[in-house]
Design an enzyme around this catalytic site. Structure first.
Site, PDB file in Angstrom:
ATOM      1  N   HIS A 116     -15.074  -1.732   9.356  1.00 22.38           N
ATOM      2  CA  HIS A 116     -14.444  -1.881   7.990  1.00 22.38           C
ATOM      3  C   HIS A 116     -14.144  -3.427   8.130  1.00 22.38           C
ATOM      4  O   HIS A 116     -12.964  -4.053   8.390  1.00 22.38           O
ATOM      5  CB  HIS A 116     -13.095  -1.351   7.851  1.00 22.38           C
ATOM      6  CG  HIS A 116     -12.235  -1.913   6.757  1.00 22.38           C
ATOM      7  ND1 HIS A 116     -12.925  -1.746   5.512  1.00 22.38           N
ATOM      8  CD2 HIS A 116     -10.833  -2.531   6.543  1.00 22.38           C
ATOM      9  CE1 HIS A 116     -12.059  -2.139   4.439  1.00 22.38           C
ATOM     10  NE2 HIS A 116     -10.852  -2.828   4.913  1.00 22.38           N
ATOM     11  N   VAL A 152      -5.080   2.849   8.471  1.00 17.44           N
ATOM     12  CA  VAL A 152      -5.488   1.861   7.179  1.00 17.44           C
ATOM     13  C   VAL A 152      -5.427   0.215   7.472  1.00 17.44           C
ATOM     14  O   VAL A 152      -6.109  -0.506   7.111  1.00 17.44           O
ATOM     15  CB  VAL A 152      -4.608   2.364   6.150  1.00 17.44           C
ATOM     16  CG1 VAL A 152      -5.010   1.367   4.654  1.00 17.44           C
ATOM     17  CG2 VAL A 152      -4.859   3.952   5.814  1.00 17.44           C
ATOM     18  N   GLY A 153      -4.155   0.185   8.407  1.00 17.95           N
ATOM     19  CA  GLY A 153      -4.114  -1.269   8.887  1.00 17.95           C
ATOM     20  C   GLY A 153      -5.185  -1.960   9.701  1.00 17.95           C
ATOM     21  O   GLY A 153      -5.875  -1.296  10.475  1.00 17.95           O
ATOM     22  N   ILE A 182       0.790  -1.160  -0.001  1.00 15.48           N
ATOM     23  CA  ILE A 182      -0.141   0.006  -0.054  1.00 15.48           C
ATOM     24  C   ILE A 182       0.893   1.049  -0.067  1.00 15.48           C
ATOM     25  O   ILE A 182       0.705   2.046  -0.817  1.00 15.48           O
ATOM     26  CB  ILE A 182      -1.017   0.120   1.058  1.00 15.48           C
ATOM     27  CG1 ILE A 182      -2.036  -1.187   0.974  1.00 15.48           C
ATOM     28  CG2 ILE A 182      -1.851   1.479   1.488  1.00 15.48           C
ATOM     29  CD1 ILE A 182      -3.086  -1.132   2.293  1.00 15.48           C
TER      30      ILE A 182
END
EC number: 1.1.1.37
Length: 329
Positions: free
Chosen positions: A190, A132-133, A17
Site C-alpha cells: 500500500h 489501516v495505519g 478515520i
C-alpha cells in the site's frame, strides 16, 4: 434467536478515520444488520486524546444504534483487545515534517510490536486483524511477528482503498457502473509502488483490457492516478483521505467475515509463496473469501510488464522489512 455480540476493537479511535468508521460499525455495516457489536476503543494515554474519545462515545450513544451492545474507552491495548473478534488497527504515527521514512518505520514498529503482543495475549484466537495505519503492510508484518501464538493468516493489511480507487477509475474510463466490474486486483504494497492490474477484469462479462485497449493510458494515467491518489487528496483537501479509508476498511472486513460469493477482492495478506512472493511477506493479492477464510486466486499469467511492477513493489516491502528486523528480536 438473537446473535451474541461480537467485540470490535478500534485503535486511533478519536482520529479522523475513526470518526468516519465507528458510526458505520455500530450501524451494522461491518458485520451485518443482524449482528450486535461491542466497540472497544483505544486511544493514546494523552489527556486530550482521551477527552476527544469521550466526546466521540457521547455522539455514538446519541445515535441510539439498535445493534450497539456496548462501547468502552481504553488507553491500554491489554484491555482494549480483550476477547476481540475483530481488531482494526487504525492508529499509527504519521510522518512529520523532515521525518525520514526510516524514522517513520521505527516509530510505528514500536507501536505495532506492543499491539501485536497484546493481541497475542488477550484477543480471541480467531481474531481478524486489519491494519489501516501506514505503512500498513509492514505494520501488519510487525504485529503478526509479535503474536507468535496467533495464526499468521489472522493478520491483514488494507489494500482495499487502492482497489476501490482503481475500480472507480476504470468505471469512469469505460462508462460502466462499478458494480459491473469484476476480477480487478492490486498487487503489492500500500504505497505508490502498488500495481493495480485490470488484465483479467471484466465489465458485464466482457474484457476491460480490450474495452480500454490503451497501454499508454494504463502506464501514464491509470497507474500514477491510483498510486498517487492519497497525495492528490491531501493536496486538494489539506488533510489525508479519512472517509474513503474508513469505507475501504468496512469493505475489507465485511468481505472477510461474510464472504465474497466467488468475486475477487484485494487483501494484503501473509504470502504462502504464491506468485514467487516470499512466505509471510504481507502482500496485496487477488483473493476470494468463503466461510471467513480467504484464498489467493491461483494460475494467473504474469506478463513481463506485470512481473517488473510486482518486483518493484516487492523490493520496497523487503527493504521495509529489513529496516525493522532489528526491532523484532
Amino acid at each position: 434467536m438473537a446473535k451474541a455480540p461480537m467485540r470490535v476493537a478500534v485503535t486511533g479511535a478519536a482520529g479522523q478515520i475513526g470518526y468516519s468508521l465507528l458510526f458505520r460499525i455500530a450501524n451494522g455495516d461491518l458485520l451485518g444488520k443482524d449482528q450486535p457489536v461491542i466497540l472497544q476503543l483505544l486511544e493514546i494515554a494523552d489527556e486530550k486524546a482521551q477527552k476527544a474519545l469521550k466526546g466521540v462515545i457521547m455522539e455514538i450513544d446519541d445515535c441510539a444504534f439498535p445493534l450497539l451492545a456496548g462501547v468502552t474507552a481504553h488507553s491500554d491495548p491489554m484491555t482494549a483487545f480483550k476477547d476481540a473478534d475483530v481488531a482494526l488497527l487504525v492508529g499509527a504515527r504519521p510522518r512529520g515534517p523532515g521525518m525520514e521514512r526510516k524514522d517513520l518505520l521505527e516509530a510505528n514498529a514500536q507501536i505495532f510490536t506492543v499491539q501485536g503482543k497484546a493481541l497475542d495475549a488477550v484477543a480471541s484466537r480467531n481474531v481478524k486483524v486489519l491494519v489501516v495505519g501506514n505503512p500498513a503492510n509492514t505494520n501488519a508484518y510487525i504485529a503478526m511477528k509479535s503474536a507468535p501464538n496467533l495464526p499468521a493468516k489472522n493478520f491483514t493489511a488494507m489494500l482495499r482503498l487502492d482497489h476501490n480507487r482503481a475500480l472507480s477509475q476504470i468505471a469512469a474510463k469505460i462508462s460502466k457502473p462499478v458494480t459491473s466490474i469484476e476480477k480487478l486486483t492490486v498487487w503489492g504494497n500500500h504505497s505508490p509502488t502498488m500495481y493495480p492490474d485490470y488484465r483479467f477484469a471484466t465489465a458485464d462479462g466482457k474484457s476491460v483490457k480490450e474495452a480500454i485497449n490503451d497501454e499508454v493510458w494504463n502506464k501514464d494515467v491509470f497507474l500514477p492516478t491510483v498510486g498517487k491518489r492519497g497525495a492528490a487528496i491531501i493536496d486538494a483537501r489539506g488533510v489525508s483521505s479519512a472517509a474513503s479509508a474508513a469505507n475501504a476498511a468496512i469493505d475489507h472486513v465485511r468481505d472477510w467475515v461474510l464472504g465474497t460469493n466467488g468475486k475477487w477482492v484485494t487483501m494484503g495478506i501473509p504470502s504462502d509463496g504464491s506468485y514467487g512472493i516470499p512466505k509471510d511477506t504481507i502482500f496485496g493479492f487477488p483473493v476470494t473469501v468463503e466461510n471467513g477464510e480467504y484464498k489467493i486466486v491461483q494460475g494467473l499469467e504474469i506478463d513481463a510488464f506485470s512481473q517488473e511492477r510486482i518486483n518493484l513493489t516487492l523490493k520496497e516491502l523487503l527493504e521495509e522489512r529489513e529496516g525493522v528486523k532489528h526491532l523484532l528480536g
